[in-house]
Write a protein that holds these residues in place. Sequence first.
Motif, short mmCIF file in Angstrom:
data_model
loop_
_atom_site.label_atom_id
_atom_site.label_comp_id
_atom_site.label_asym_id
_atom_site.label_seq_id
_atom_site.Cartn_x
_atom_site.Cartn_y
_atom_site.Cartn_z
N GLY A 13 4.74 5.20 2.24
CA GLY A 13 5.10 6.61 2.33
C GLY A 13 5.23 7.05 3.78
N PHE A 14 4.27 6.63 4.61
CA PHE A 14 4.33 7.01 6.02
C PHE A 14 5.58 6.43 6.68
N VAL A 47 0.84 -1.20 0.00
CA VAL A 47 0.00 0.00 0.00
C VAL A 47 0.88 1.25 0.00
N PRO A 48 0.81 2.08 -1.05
CA PRO A 48 1.70 3.23 -1.16
C PRO A 48 1.63 4.20 0.02
N LEU A 49 0.42 4.38 0.57
CA LEU A 49 0.25 5.31 1.68
C LEU A 49 1.06 4.85 2.90
N MET A 50 0.98 3.56 3.20
CA MET A 50 1.71 3.03 4.36
C MET A 50 3.21 3.11 4.11
#
Lengths: 258, 222
Positions: free
Chosen positions: B48-49, B43-46
Motif C-alpha cells: 500500500g505504501f 505484506v499489504p501495508l508495504m
Amino acid sequence: MAEVSVTKDAAPAADELVVLKNVNKHFGALHVLQDIDLTIARGEVVVVIGPSGSGKSTLCRAINRLEGIDSGSITLDGKPLPAEGKELARLRADVGMVFQSFNLFAHKTVLENVTLGQIKVRKKSKAEAEEKARALLDRVGVGTQADKYPAQLSGGQQQRVAIARALAMEPKVMLFDEPTSALDPEMINEVLEVMQQLARDGMTMVVVTHEMGFARSAANRVVFMADGQIVEQATPDKFFTAPKSDRAKDFLSKILHH
Amino acid sequence: MFDFLEGYDLLGAFWTTVQLTVFSGIIALVWGTILAGMRVSPVPLMRGFGTAYVNVVRNIPLTVIIVFCSLGLAEIFGITLGAPNDFKLQGFRLAVLGLSAYTAAFVCEALRSGINTVPIGQAEAARAIGLNFRQVLTLVVLPQAFRSVVGPLANVLIALTKNTTVAAAIGVAEAGLLMKEIVETEAQLYATAAIIALGFVILTLPTGLFLGWIGKRVAVKR
C-alpha cells in the motif's frame, strides 16, 4: 521407459514423513483437492498419476506450500507446515522440488545454481558448497557443464542440474512435478535414470508423472487421482494389472496398449 | 563569436548539473529499488505504501516538489540537511532530495515492469530451496529484472539529467540557471540556447549509447 530393475521393498515400517489429512483446496469454483488423505513413509517412492486437471500437480506443490491450502493439515516429519515467513522457508529447504519447466536460475551458472541454496540457506562456505555441487553434478552426469549457463544446456541436462540443485539442500523428501513432461523424447531416459538411482539410494520421493514405465519399476506405491480426489492407491503391480475403480480402468485403457 | 561567454562559468555550471545527476541518480536507484520491493511484497501495508508513494509523487510537477523542498522543508520545518548557513550547499542538497524522491517513483515503475518479465518459476524455484522473501528478491528476481530494464532505466537517467534544470527554481547554480542569467544580460539568444542544448546532448547521448550497449551485454538468455 528405462527398465532398470529396482528392488521393491514392501513399504517401509510406519515411519511417517509426510502426512496430509483432510486437505481441501479451491481455485475459485473449482474444488481442486477434495478431502485428500495421504501418508508417505520415509524411504517410500510414491508415484501420483491421473488425467490432467485431476489435481496431482497441486497436491505436489501443496506439500511445500507453493500452493496454500484452504483446510486440513500437512505435516512434515511430525511438524505442521508453518503458514509463512522464516519457519516456512526453513521447512522448504528440507523439501526438494523439481519442476516441469526446470526453473534453473537463468542469470547464474550451473555451478552457482547448485551452490546458492547451500551458501545462503545452509550457510556453508563457498569452497564447501562448490565441492558438494561438483560431486552432485558428476553424480547426475553433467559435471563437465558446471561453468555454463542454463540456456546453453539441453532440456535433459537442465533437469538433471535441477535435481542436483534440490539434492544439494540434503532434503528429507523430493517432489517431482512432471519432471519429464517438457523434455524431448530422447532426453526423458537420462532424467528417469537419475531418478531411478535416487529411488534405489532410499530417497523419499513423490513423483507426479505420466511415465508409466517409471511408475512400474521404481514406485513402492501408485496413487491414482481424478477430479481432485485420490481414487485408488496400490502397489504398481496391482494397480497396472488389476485396477479396482472404473475411473482407473478407463484411464489405463487410454494410455496403455498403443 | 563566443566572446559573450566570458565571465560566465559554463563548465562549473555543467559540473553542478553532473553532480546533481549523479547524486540524485544513485539515491533514486536505491530508493526506487526498495519501493519496487515494497510493491511486490506479500505484506499489504508495504504494498500500500509503495503504491501510494508512486502514484502521489509521480503525479506532482517536479517544480512543485523542488520548491516545496526549499520553502517547505528548509524554511518552515528547518530541515536544512546539515547545511543551515551555507545556502549554496543547502540548496544543492535539497535539490538532490527532491530530484531523488521524484525520480525514484519512475525507477520503481521501470523495475516493476522488469520484475514482471521474470518467469514466476524462477521465484518458485528460489522459494523451494528455502530462500526467504528478501533473498528471493535480491538474489534471483531483481538481478534478472535489472538486466531486462537497462533501456528504460537509461530513459529515466536521461530524463533526470534534463530535470536537474528545475533546481534553478531554488537557485542552484547549474546549467539551466546559467542560461537564464546569460539570456537576461547578453544579446546572443540563439547561440546561448544552442550551447546549453549542446551541453546536455554531450551529457546524455553517451549515457544512452553506453547503457544501450550494457543492456545488450547483460541480457538474460532464456
